[in-house]
Design a protein around this motif. Structure first.
Motif, PDB file in Angstrom:
ATOM      1  N   THR B 212       0.833  -1.210   0.000  1.00 21.78           N
ATOM      2  CA  THR B 212       0.000   0.000   0.000  1.00 21.78           C
ATOM      3  C   THR B 212       0.866   1.257   0.000  1.00 21.78           C
ATOM      4  OG1 THR B 212      -0.052   0.156   2.415  1.00 21.78           O
ATOM      5  CG2 THR B 212      -1.802  -1.141   1.376  1.00 21.78           C
ATOM      6  N   GLY B 213       2.142   1.126   0.375  1.00 19.32           N
ATOM      7  CA  GLY B 213       3.020   2.281   0.448  1.00 19.32           C
ATOM      8  C   GLY B 213       2.821   3.109   1.706  1.00 19.32           C
ATOM      9  N   ALA B 214       2.007   2.601   2.644  1.00 13.55           N
ATOM     10  CA  ALA B 214       1.751   3.344   3.882  1.00 13.55           C
ATOM     11  C   ALA B 214       2.992   3.309   4.772  1.00 13.55           C
ATOM     12  CB  ALA B 214       0.556   2.744   4.606  1.00 13.55           C
ATOM     13  N   THR B 215       3.180   4.366   5.552  1.00 18.37           N
ATOM     14  CA  THR B 215       4.308   4.382   6.490  1.00 18.37           C
ATOM     15  C   THR B 215       3.861   3.981   7.891  1.00 18.37           C
ATOM     16  OG1 THR B 215       3.935   6.745   6.705  1.00 18.37           O
ATOM     17  CG2 THR B 215       5.738   6.047   5.266  1.00 18.37           C
ATOM     18  N   THR B 216       2.552   3.944   8.098  1.00 15.64           N
ATOM     19  CA  THR B 216       2.023   3.474   9.383  1.00 15.64           C
ATOM     20  C   THR B 216       0.970   2.406   9.127  1.00 15.64           C
ATOM     21  OG1 THR B 216       2.335   5.662  10.346  1.00 15.64           O
ATOM     22  CG2 THR B 216       0.887   4.150  11.539  1.00 15.64           C
ATOM     23  N   ILE B 217       1.094   1.284   9.834  1.00 13.78           N
ATOM     24  CA  ILE B 217       0.040   0.270   9.798  1.00 13.78           C
ATOM     25  C   ILE B 217      -0.721   0.399  11.104  1.00 13.78           C
ATOM     26  CG2 ILE B 217      -0.499  -2.177   9.569  1.00 13.78           C
ATOM     27  CD1 ILE B 217       2.346  -2.559   8.397  1.00 13.78           C
ATOM     28  N   ALA B 218      -1.977   0.789  11.019  1.00 12.57           N
ATOM     29  CA  ALA B 218      -2.783   0.930  12.233  1.00 12.57           C
ATOM     30  C   ALA B 218      -3.415  -0.413  12.564  1.00 12.57           C
ATOM     31  CB  ALA B 218      -3.860   1.984  12.022  1.00 12.57           C
ATOM     32  N   ALA B 219      -3.331  -0.799  13.846  1.00  8.92           N
ATOM     33  CA  ALA B 219      -3.887  -2.083  14.275  1.00  8.92           C
ATOM     34  C   ALA B 219      -4.744  -1.865  15.512  1.00  8.92           C
ATOM     35  CB  ALA B 219      -2.757  -3.062  14.554  1.00  8.92           C
ATOM     36  N   ASN B 220      -5.443  -2.923  15.919  1.00 17.03           N
ATOM     37  CA  ASN B 220      -6.307  -2.782  17.097  1.00 17.03           C
ATOM     38  C   ASN B 220      -6.147  -3.953  18.044  1.00 17.03           C
ATOM     39  OD1 ASN B 220      -8.100  -5.004  16.342  1.00 17.03           O
ATOM     40  ND2 ASN B 220      -8.719  -3.670  14.668  1.00 17.03           N
ATOM     41  N   CYS B 221      -5.086  -4.740  17.867  1.00 18.29           N
ATOM     42  CA  CYS B 221      -4.949  -5.992  18.612  1.00 18.29           C
ATOM     43  C   CYS B 221      -3.480  -6.223  18.958  1.00 18.29           C
ATOM     44  CB  CYS B 221      -5.470  -7.135  17.744  1.00 18.29           C
ATOM     45  SG  CYS B 221      -5.059  -8.777  18.357  1.00 18.29           S
ATOM     46  N   PRO B 222      -3.154  -6.547  20.212  1.00 14.84           N
ATOM     47  CA  PRO B 222      -1.748  -6.728  20.584  1.00 14.84           C
ATOM     48  C   PRO B 222      -1.056  -7.853  19.805  1.00 14.84           C
ATOM     49  CG  PRO B 222      -3.208  -7.488  22.340  1.00 14.84           C
ATOM     50  CD  PRO B 222      -4.057  -6.747  21.358  1.00 14.84           C
ATOM     51  N   PHE B 223      -1.838  -8.890  19.451  1.00 14.99           N
ATOM     52  CA  PHE B 223      -1.216 -10.011  18.739  1.00 14.99           C
ATOM     53  C   PHE B 223      -0.917  -9.636  17.297  1.00 14.99           C
ATOM     54  CE2 PHE B 223      -3.814 -11.895  22.150  1.00 14.99           C
ATOM     55  CZ  PHE B 223      -2.777 -12.384  22.918  1.00 14.99           C
ATOM     56  N   CYS B 224      -1.846  -8.897  16.674  1.00 19.00           N
ATOM     57  CA  CYS B 224      -1.583  -8.418  15.315  1.00 19.00           C
ATOM     58  C   CYS B 224      -0.329  -7.551  15.327  1.00 19.00           C
ATOM     59  CB  CYS B 224      -2.751  -7.583  14.785  1.00 19.00           C
ATOM     60  SG  CYS B 224      -4.293  -8.472  14.612  1.00 19.00           S
ATOM     61  N   ILE B 225      -0.183  -6.714  16.348  1.00 22.21           N
ATOM     62  CA  ILE B 225       0.978  -5.817  16.405  1.00 22.21           C
ATOM     63  C   ILE B 225       2.269  -6.634  16.451  1.00 22.21           C
ATOM     64  CG2 ILE B 225       2.165  -4.079  17.823  1.00 22.21           C
ATOM     65  CD1 ILE B 225      -0.582  -2.934  18.516  1.00 22.21           C
ATOM     66  N   THR B 226       2.284  -7.665  17.270  1.00 23.54           N
ATOM     67  CA  THR B 226       3.473  -8.525  17.335  1.00 23.54           C
ATOM     68  C   THR B 226       3.755  -9.168  15.985  1.00 23.54           C
ATOM     69  OG1 THR B 226       2.962  -9.050  19.631  1.00 23.54           O
ATOM     70  CG2 THR B 226       4.481 -10.537  18.503  1.00 23.54           C
ATOM     71  N   MET B 227       2.727  -9.745  15.393  1.00 19.55           N
ATOM     72  CA  MET B 227       2.924 -10.477  14.136  1.00 19.55           C
ATOM     73  C   MET B 227       3.388  -9.546  13.014  1.00 19.55           C
ATOM     74  SD  MET B 227       2.358 -13.491  15.042  1.00 19.55           S
ATOM     75  CE  MET B 227       1.991 -14.788  13.909  1.00 19.55           C
ATOM     76  N   LEU B 228       2.763  -8.373  12.921  1.00 22.56           N
ATOM     77  CA  LEU B 228       3.121  -7.451  11.840  1.00 22.56           C
ATOM     78  C   LEU B 228       4.493  -6.825  12.092  1.00 22.56           C
ATOM     79  CD1 LEU B 228      -0.394  -5.824  11.283  1.00 22.56           C
ATOM     80  CD2 LEU B 228       0.746  -7.487   9.807  1.00 22.56           C
ATOM     81  N   SER B 229       4.825  -6.569  13.357  1.00 22.78           N
ATOM     82  CA  SER B 229       6.162  -6.034  13.658  1.00 22.78           C
ATOM     83  C   SER B 229       7.225  -7.052  13.262  1.00 22.78           C
ATOM     84  CB  SER B 229       6.297  -5.716  15.153  1.00 22.78           C
ATOM     85  OG  SER B 229       5.314  -4.795  15.541  1.00 22.78           O
ATOM     86  N   ASP B 230       6.971  -8.330  13.579  1.00 22.96           N
ATOM     87  CA  ASP B 230       7.913  -9.376  13.161  1.00 22.96           C
ATOM     88  C   ASP B 230       8.030  -9.410  11.648  1.00 22.96           C
ATOM     89  OD1 ASP B 230       8.306 -10.035  15.751  1.00 22.96           O
ATOM     90  OD2 ASP B 230       7.166 -11.921  15.719  1.00 22.96           O
ATOM     91  N   GLY B 231       6.899  -9.233  10.979  1.00 24.84           N
ATOM     92  CA  GLY B 231       6.897  -9.234   9.521  1.00 24.84           C
ATOM     93  C   GLY B 231       7.747  -8.098   8.972  1.00 24.84           C
ATOM     94  N   LEU B 232       7.629  -6.929   9.587  1.00 27.74           N
ATOM     95  CA  LEU B 232       8.423  -5.778   9.131  1.00 27.74           C
ATOM     96  C   LEU B 232       9.912  -6.033   9.341  1.00 27.74           C
ATOM     97  CD1 LEU B 232       6.333  -2.706  10.347  1.00 27.74           C
ATOM     98  CD2 LEU B 232       6.660  -3.513   7.994  1.00 27.74           C
ATOM     99  N   LYS B 233      10.252  -6.616  10.489  1.00 29.33           N
ATOM    100  CA  LYS B 233      11.666  -6.934  10.751  1.00 29.33           C
ATOM    101  C   LYS B 233      12.175  -7.881   9.683  1.00 29.33           C
ATOM    102  CE  LYS B 233      11.529  -6.385  15.612  1.00 29.33           C
ATOM    103  NZ  LYS B 233      10.861  -7.149  16.654  1.00 29.33           N
ATOM    104  N   ASN B 234      11.354  -8.895   9.376  1.00 30.66           N
ATOM    105  CA  ASN B 234      11.749  -9.876   8.377  1.00 30.66           C
ATOM    106  C   ASN B 234      11.973  -9.230   7.010  1.00 30.66           C
ATOM    107  OD1 ASN B 234      11.069 -12.089   6.251  1.00 30.66           O
ATOM    108  ND2 ASN B 234      11.541 -13.188   8.144  1.00 30.66           N
ATOM    109  N   ALA B 235      11.143  -8.230   6.693  1.00 32.91           N
ATOM    110  CA  ALA B 235      11.278  -7.546   5.403  1.00 32.91           C
ATOM    111  C   ALA B 235      12.299  -6.408   5.486  1.00 32.91           C
ATOM    112  CB  ALA B 235       9.919  -7.006   4.967  1.00 32.91           C
TER     113      ALA B 235
END
Lengths: 442, 256
Positions: B212-235
């Motif tokens: 999407t080219g977004a610089t912020t991913i807005a989330a509403n769940c602590p588990f989503c935040i963990t999973m997506l943060s790990d994903g960003l680290k991986n990328a």
């Protein structure tokens, strides 16, 4: 000759309906091998679902182009089958086009309408065949549909519909030629839109050949319909019937709510408040064997899970939305439904042969659905959300998981750790419960 | 920090259910604190249970351990009823779903809302006002629907309405709302290794968010935040793109 045809027709129709009834009764019995569950509350909400989801095909319209083609086939099939009424009456009474003289111009309108629909159905079915065999839409060729009966079934249904529709058109067309030659028995009607254009193919034949062709098309058409009706019991096409009860009995709770287990709720209550527990039975009577926790075999599932399995038309929308399936895990919600149907059908056959179920050494869990498949589910509800006919593969996955953990203590090591953390530390991680509010200090 | 704790003699207007992640997970603690700061700024009568809060039992139930779930539910309901709690707000959609949908049949009947809905109410009532030219002004934000707020409870609009109050460009993910793709953590997956496959669910979802080219991913769940943060680290994108809870975003952007 005429009376012979009538007798033959009555025999064919009688056999067709009897065999259909017999198979449907078996399927009904198989469904009710499942556990009892009351799904009759709130009838107005349930009827609303029947109108919106089954009749209105609301969820199909998430993919509008496919939805319109599917709607054509569905409406076409239902409406053209009104014509069946005339065919059946003609067959029994020996009349020919019994409604033609009664309805006059309206009859022409009806048949024209049916004929246009028939052409549209043929076009839609051809496109569907192309999607399955040439462009190979992933969800229609992948995983459990890759070969064998499910793949064949999908194609056979479409070919069948094309054959039935073209027989209907050809039958009308030959009829028109015979009418134009004023052959006895062929009552005069107006010309019809589509079949009228097809008469060029038949005008070169003599009357005898044409009468033979007309009879052949008529008989093949009606015999084909009786055959197709009976094919349903063995096919995914059964959804044309079961989508309706399945919408009626669909879950009315929020999708996020997991079914409660009252037996365990009671047990915990008696454990926490022993004064509420009933006094032990000292009469010496053998207590009823307690029900298994969760599901190991198909009969341990609720009857609605089994109705779901028979209602599934293997469209694969669930699996193409499933995060596990889409990232290459073994789990496929569609396979869960197909396995459940295969297993309960097998159990049904077992009962037919042995009068009651004789242990065959197989179970739904392990022999059909593996632990690895079950473990991959994120309970995200994408499959449930997608299903156009209100099936919940998740409900079956949850019940099988319950059996694994509670009856077999079969859980990955990390889950066992998580369980013991929750039990001892009131949190899934190994932190002291005393530190739960430690964050307030910083 | 200034946190209001439960007062046995007086039930709060609303109980803030912090959840295990919000209590123990370092990343999620930041969300908890941001939400507390908002509650303090708005001046609503809230309280937390502190040490008396326990896991709702959600991961145990989804993994198949109904006994453990029922035990946790029993204890939590006892506590909540003892304090005469009527209304609960949760920052975790799993806690929210369990208390809202699964506790009522077990004797725990409360009005339960997710914090994104409460934030929307605060904004609608004028209790939260955004700073002019805030941090997100003109930036691209994308919103990840969590399964337990979205499909499980049909809440799609409230979080979006909250984000719309920022002067940011809200871009939708390819799979959003009812079609939203899971982060990979639900159904107790958070607590175990993923099954073998072509890729991990969180990587698949993170890639979609990066598209999407977004610089912020807005989330509403602590588990989503963990999973997506790990994903960003991986990328290797954690320097350019951040995952933030809607509470953090609002806390950074509101007038206090």
């Amino acid at each position: 000759m005429q009376i012979l045809q009538q007798v033959l027709f009555v025999l064919l129709a009688g056999f067709g309906f009897w065999f259909f009834w017999r198979n449907m009764s078996k399927i009904r019995r198989n469904i009710f091998l499942g556990r009892k569950e009351d799904r009759n509350d709130n009838p107005s909400e349930r009827w609303k679902n029947v109108f919106l989801l089954a009749l209105g095909q609301k969820k199909m319209f998430k993919k509008p182009v496919v939805a319109i083609m599917h709607l054509i086939v569905y409406v076409g099939f239902i409406i053209i089958n009104i014509e069946l009424l005339e065919i059946i009456l003609d067959g029994i009474t020996g009349h020919h086009r019994i409604f033609a003289s009664m309805l006059g111009g309206f009859y022409t309108f009806l048949i024209n309408f049916f004929e246009i629909l028939a052409v549209l159905v043929i076009v839609a079915c051809v496109i569907f065949l192309i999607r399955r065999n040439i462009t190979k839409v992933p969800r229609l060729v992948s995983g459990e549909l890759m070969g064998g009966w499910p793949k064949q079934d999908g194609n056979l249904i479409l070919i069948f519909e094309i054959i039935l529709m073209s027989l209907f058109l050809k039958m009308n067309s030959v009829d028109l030629v015979l009418q134009s030659r004023e052959v006895a028995h062929y009552a005069q009607t107006d010309t019809f839109l589509i079949s009228g254009a097809l008469t060029v193919f038949f005008e070169g034949y003599g009357n005898g050949t044409l009468v033979f062709l007309e009879r052949a098309f008529w008989w093949l058409h009606i015999a084909g319909i009786f055959f197709f009706m009976n094919y349903l019991a063995y096919s995914k096409h059964l959804h044309v019937i079961l989508a309706f009860p399945n919408a009626f009995y669909a879950s009315l709770s929020q999708q996020g709510e997991m079914a409660n287990m009252p037996a365990i709720q009671q047990e915990i209550k008696y454990m926490m408040q022993p004064e509420l527990a009933p006094t032990p039975d000292t009469s010496g009577a053998t207590p009823a064997e307690p029900q298994r926790f969760g599901a190991k075999d198909a009969m341990d599932l609720s009857w609605k899970n089994l109705l779901d399995a028979y209602a599934c038309t293997e469209c694969g929308r669930c699996s193409s939305a499933c995060p596990a399936n889409q990232t290459g895990k073994k789990l496929s919600p569609r396979k869960i439904m197909m396995d459940t149907r295969d297993r309960i059908t097998e159990i049904g056959k077992n009962i037919d042969q042995n009068k009651e179920f004789k242990d065959d050494g197989k179970t739904l869990l392990n022999d059909f659905i593996t632990v690895e498949e079950l473990r991959a589910c994120t309970t995200c509800n994408a499959c449930v959300e997608e299903c156009p006919v209100s099936i919940s593969p998740l409900s079956i996955i949850n019940e099988l998981r319950r059996y694994l953990v509670m009856e077999e203590s079969n859980a990955p090591q990390e889950w066992n750790g998580m369980f013991s953390n929750i039990e001892n530390n009131m949190a899934p991680w190994k932190f002291s419960p005393d530190d739960r509010d430690a964050w307030t200090q910083s | 920090m200034d946190v209001k704790r439960i007062n046995p003699s007086q039930a709060p207007e609303i109980l803030f259910w912090v959840g295990c992640a919000g209590s123990f997970d370092q990343r999620a603690q930041k969300v908890t604190k941001a939400f507390i700061e908002i509650l303090n700024a708005v001046g609503i009568d809230y309280a937390i249970l502190g040490k008396e809060e326990m896991c709702t039992g959600d991961p145990a139930r989804r993994a198949g351990n109904e006994f453990l779930f029922q035990m946790m539910a029993y204890n939590n309901i006892q506590t909540l009823n003892m304090y005469n709690i009527k209304k609960i707000v949760a920052t975790c959609p799993h806690c929210f779903n369990t208390i809202k949908n699964e506790y009522p049949t077990l004797g725990g009947d409360y009005e339960v809302i997710h914090h994104t809905t409460l934030l929307q109410q605060f904004i609608d009532e004028g209790k939260i006002k955004m700073k002019d030219g805030g941090e997100f002004n003109g930036k691209k934000i994308t919103y990840h629907d969590s399964c337990y707020l979205g499909r499980a409870n049909n809440i799609y609009e409230a979080p979006r309405k909250v984000l719309e109050t920022l002067d940011a460009e809200l871009v939708e993910l390819k799979r959003c709302r009812t079609n939203g793709l899971c982060c990979g953590a639900g159904g107790a997956q958070m607590f175990k290794e993923e099954e073998a496959g072509d890729t991990r669910v969180n990587l698949e979802r993170t890639n979609e968010a990066l598209e999407t080219g977004a610089t912020t991913i807005a989330a509403n769940c602590p588990f989503c935040i963990t999973m997506l943060s790990d994903g960003l680290k991986n990328a290797e994108k954690e320097a350019e793109v951040e995952v933030k809870d809607i509470a953090e975003i609002i806390n950074d952007s509101m007038v206090k």
